[in-house]
Design a protein around this motif. Structure first.
Motif, PDB file in Angstrom:
ATOM      1  N   GLU A  78      38.526  46.252  27.267  1.00 64.48           N
ATOM      2  CA  GLU A  78      39.219  45.116  26.657  1.00 64.48           C
ATOM      3  C   GLU A  78      40.733  45.330  26.665  1.00 64.48           C
ATOM      4  O   GLU A  78      41.486  44.398  26.933  1.00 64.48           O
ATOM      5  CB  GLU A  78      38.714  44.897  25.230  1.00 64.48           C
ATOM      6  N   GLN A  79      41.174  46.563  26.411  1.00 66.61           N
ATOM      7  CA  GLN A  79      42.604  46.862  26.430  1.00 66.61           C
ATOM      8  C   GLN A  79      43.174  46.697  27.834  1.00 66.61           C
ATOM      9  O   GLN A  79      44.270  46.167  28.012  1.00 66.61           O
ATOM     10  CB  GLN A  79      42.864  48.285  25.926  1.00 66.61           C
ATOM     11  N   GLU A  80      42.433  47.135  28.842  1.00 65.40           N
ATOM     12  CA  GLU A  80      42.875  47.003  30.229  1.00 65.40           C
ATOM     13  C   GLU A  80      42.976  45.525  30.612  1.00 65.40           C
ATOM     14  O   GLU A  80      43.938  45.105  31.260  1.00 65.40           O
ATOM     15  CB  GLU A  80      41.897  47.734  31.161  1.00 65.40           C
ATOM     16  N   ILE A  81      42.001  44.717  30.204  1.00 64.10           N
ATOM     17  CA  ILE A  81      42.023  43.277  30.483  1.00 64.10           C
ATOM     18  C   ILE A  81      43.237  42.633  29.814  1.00 64.10           C
ATOM     19  O   ILE A  81      43.946  41.829  30.427  1.00 64.10           O
ATOM     20  CB  ILE A  81      40.706  42.607  30.034  1.00 64.10           C
ATOM     21  N   GLN A  82      43.517  43.011  28.562  1.00 67.66           N
ATOM     22  CA  GLN A  82      44.679  42.464  27.856  1.00 67.66           C
ATOM     23  C   GLN A  82      45.973  42.852  28.555  1.00 67.66           C
ATOM     24  O   GLN A  82      46.889  42.037  28.699  1.00 67.66           O
ATOM     25  CB  GLN A  82      44.711  42.946  26.407  1.00 67.66           C
ATOM     26  N   ALA A  83      46.060  44.103  29.012  1.00 62.80           N
ATOM     27  CA  ALA A  83      47.262  44.569  29.714  1.00 62.80           C
ATOM     28  C   ALA A  83      47.459  43.793  31.018  1.00 62.80           C
ATOM     29  O   ALA A  83      48.579  43.405  31.358  1.00 62.80           O
ATOM     30  CB  ALA A  83      47.162  46.062  29.995  1.00 62.80           C
ATOM     31  N   LEU A  84      46.370  43.536  31.734  1.00 64.09           N
ATOM     32  CA  LEU A  84      46.468  42.779  32.985  1.00 64.09           C
ATOM     33  C   LEU A  84      46.838  41.326  32.707  1.00 64.09           C
ATOM     34  O   LEU A  84      47.650  40.739  33.431  1.00 64.09           O
ATOM     35  CB  LEU A  84      45.146  42.859  33.762  1.00 64.09           C
ATOM     36  N   ASN A  85      46.264  40.740  31.661  1.00 59.41           N
ATOM     37  CA  ASN A  85      46.614  39.358  31.307  1.00 59.41           C
ATOM     38  C   ASN A  85      48.104  39.230  30.996  1.00 59.41           C
ATOM     39  O   ASN A  85      48.727  38.213  31.322  1.00 59.41           O
ATOM     40  CB  ASN A  85      45.785  38.880  30.115  1.00 59.41           C
ATOM     41  N   ALA A  86      48.678  40.259  30.393  1.00 59.73           N
ATOM     42  CA  ALA A  86      50.102  40.249  30.052  1.00 59.73           C
ATOM     43  C   ALA A  86      50.981  40.285  31.306  1.00 59.73           C
ATOM     44  O   ALA A  86      52.141  39.884  31.263  1.00 59.73           O
ATOM     45  CB  ALA A  86      50.435  41.429  29.149  1.00 59.73           C
ATOM     46  N   GLN A  87      50.423  40.733  32.425  1.00 59.83           N
ATOM     47  CA  GLN A  87      51.186  40.827  33.678  1.00 59.83           C
ATOM     48  C   GLN A  87      51.160  39.531  34.494  1.00 59.83           C
ATOM     49  O   GLN A  87      51.878  39.418  35.487  1.00 59.83           O
ATOM     50  CB  GLN A  87      50.625  41.957  34.551  1.00 59.83           C
ATOM     51  N   PHE A 113      49.658  33.124  43.887  1.00 60.32           N
ATOM     52  CA  PHE A 113      49.582  34.145  44.926  1.00 60.32           C
ATOM     53  C   PHE A 113      49.897  35.532  44.374  1.00 60.32           C
ATOM     54  O   PHE A 113      49.249  36.509  44.728  1.00 60.32           O
ATOM     55  CB  PHE A 113      50.510  33.800  46.092  1.00 60.32           C
ATOM     56  N   LYS A 114      50.866  35.623  43.480  1.00 65.10           N
ATOM     57  CA  LYS A 114      51.196  36.913  42.869  1.00 65.10           C
ATOM     58  C   LYS A 114      50.104  37.364  41.925  1.00 65.10           C
ATOM     59  O   LYS A 114      49.859  38.569  41.769  1.00 65.10           O
ATOM     60  CB  LYS A 114      52.522  36.821  42.104  1.00 65.10           C
ATOM     61  N   ASP A 115      49.441  36.419  41.263  1.00 64.55           N
ATOM     62  CA  ASP A 115      48.432  36.734  40.263  1.00 64.55           C
ATOM     63  C   ASP A 115      47.047  37.010  40.848  1.00 64.55           C
ATOM     64  O   ASP A 115      46.159  37.468  40.145  1.00 64.55           O
ATOM     65  CB  ASP A 115      48.307  35.586  39.249  1.00 64.55           C
ATOM     66  N   MET A 116      46.866  36.738  42.137  1.00 65.21           N
ATOM     67  CA  MET A 116      45.540  36.835  42.744  1.00 65.21           C
ATOM     68  C   MET A 116      44.904  38.217  42.551  1.00 65.21           C
ATOM     69  O   MET A 116      43.758  38.320  42.124  1.00 65.21           O
ATOM     70  CB  MET A 116      45.624  36.510  44.239  1.00 65.21           C
ATOM     71  N   ASP A 117      45.640  39.289  42.832  1.00 60.48           N
ATOM     72  CA  ASP A 117      45.090  40.641  42.687  1.00 60.48           C
ATOM     73  C   ASP A 117      44.809  40.975  41.227  1.00 60.48           C
ATOM     74  O   ASP A 117      43.802  41.601  40.905  1.00 60.48           O
ATOM     75  CB  ASP A 117      46.046  41.682  43.283  1.00 60.48           C
ATOM     76  N   GLN A 174      41.205  41.917  39.457  1.00 62.56           N
ATOM     77  CA  GLN A 174      40.966  43.094  38.623  1.00 62.56           C
ATOM     78  C   GLN A 174      40.396  42.685  37.273  1.00 62.56           C
ATOM     79  O   GLN A 174      39.467  43.321  36.760  1.00 62.56           O
ATOM     80  CB  GLN A 174      42.264  43.878  38.420  1.00 62.56           C
ATOM     81  N   ILE A 175      40.945  41.615  36.677  1.00 64.00           N
ATOM     82  CA  ILE A 175      40.452  41.115  35.392  1.00 64.00           C
ATOM     83  C   ILE A 175      38.991  40.700  35.531  1.00 64.00           C
ATOM     84  O   ILE A 175      38.153  41.013  34.681  1.00 64.00           O
ATOM     85  CB  ILE A 175      41.307  39.938  34.882  1.00 64.00           C
ATOM     86  N   PRO A 177      28.734  45.804  39.275  1.00 69.38           N
ATOM     87  CA  PRO A 177      30.067  45.838  39.881  1.00 69.38           C
ATOM     88  C   PRO A 177      30.058  45.348  41.320  1.00 69.38           C
ATOM     89  O   PRO A 177      29.011  45.297  41.965  1.00 69.38           O
ATOM     90  CB  PRO A 177      30.467  47.308  39.808  1.00 69.38           C
ATOM     91  N   MET A 178      31.237  45.008  41.822  1.00 70.78           N
ATOM     92  CA  MET A 178      31.366  44.432  43.161  1.00 70.78           C
ATOM     93  C   MET A 178      30.856  45.358  44.259  1.00 70.78           C
ATOM     94  O   MET A 178      30.409  44.906  45.287  1.00 70.78           O
ATOM     95  CB  MET A 178      32.830  44.084  43.458  1.00 70.78           C
ATOM     96  N   ASP A 179      30.937  46.674  44.058  1.00 70.62           N
ATOM     97  CA  ASP A 179      30.503  47.602  45.101  1.00 70.62           C
ATOM     98  C   ASP A 179      28.995  47.840  45.071  1.00 70.62           C
ATOM     99  O   ASP A 179      28.477  48.668  45.795  1.00 70.62           O
ATOM    100  CB  ASP A 179      31.263  48.919  45.014  1.00 70.62           C
ATOM    101  N   SER A 180      28.293  47.070  44.263  1.00 73.03           N
ATOM    102  CA  SER A 180      26.840  47.166  44.171  1.00 73.03           C
ATOM    103  C   SER A 180      26.205  46.382  45.324  1.00 73.03           C
ATOM    104  O   SER A 180      26.819  45.504  45.915  1.00 73.03           O
ATOM    105  CB  SER A 180      26.393  46.585  42.829  1.00 73.03           C
ATOM    106  N   SER A 181      24.961  46.688  45.616  1.00 70.90           N
ATOM    107  CA  SER A 181      24.270  45.951  46.677  1.00 70.90           C
ATOM    108  C   SER A 181      23.719  44.627  46.163  1.00 70.90           C
ATOM    109  O   SER A 181      23.200  43.830  46.930  1.00 70.90           O
ATOM    110  CB  SER A 181      23.136  46.802  47.251  1.00 70.90           C
TER     111      SER A 181
END
Length: 57
Positions: A9-18, A24-28, A32-33, A45-49
Motif C-alpha cells: 500500500e505504501q509503494e502504491i501511494q508513493a507511485l500515485n504521488a509521482q 505517456f509519462k504516467d504509463m510505466d 507498476q501500480i 502476478p504478470m509473470d505467471s502462466s
C-alpha cells in the motif's frame, strides 16, 4: 521476498504521488501500480502462466 500488505500500500501511494497527468509519462507508473494492486488483491502476478481474468492481460 514477500511484501507485506502495508508495504504494498505504501509503494502504491508513493507511485500515485509521482503521477504527472501526462498519459505517456504516467504509463510505466500506472503499470507498476496495477501490478502492485494485483499482488495486494491476491491476483496472480504478470509473470505467471495464468491470465488475468479482470483485465485480460
Amino acid at each position: 521476498m514477500e511484501m507485506t500488505k502495508e508495504s504494498l500500500e505504501q509503494e502504491i501511494q508513493a507511485l500515485n504521488a509521482q503521477l504527472t497527468g501526462d498519459m505517456f509519462k504516467d504509463m510505466d507508473i500506472k503499470d507498476q501500480i496495477h501490478n502492485l494492486t494485483m499482488k495486494l488483491n491476491g491476483v496472480k502476478p504478470m509473470d505467471s502462466s495464468f491470465e488475468c481474468v479482470g483485465c485480460g492481460s
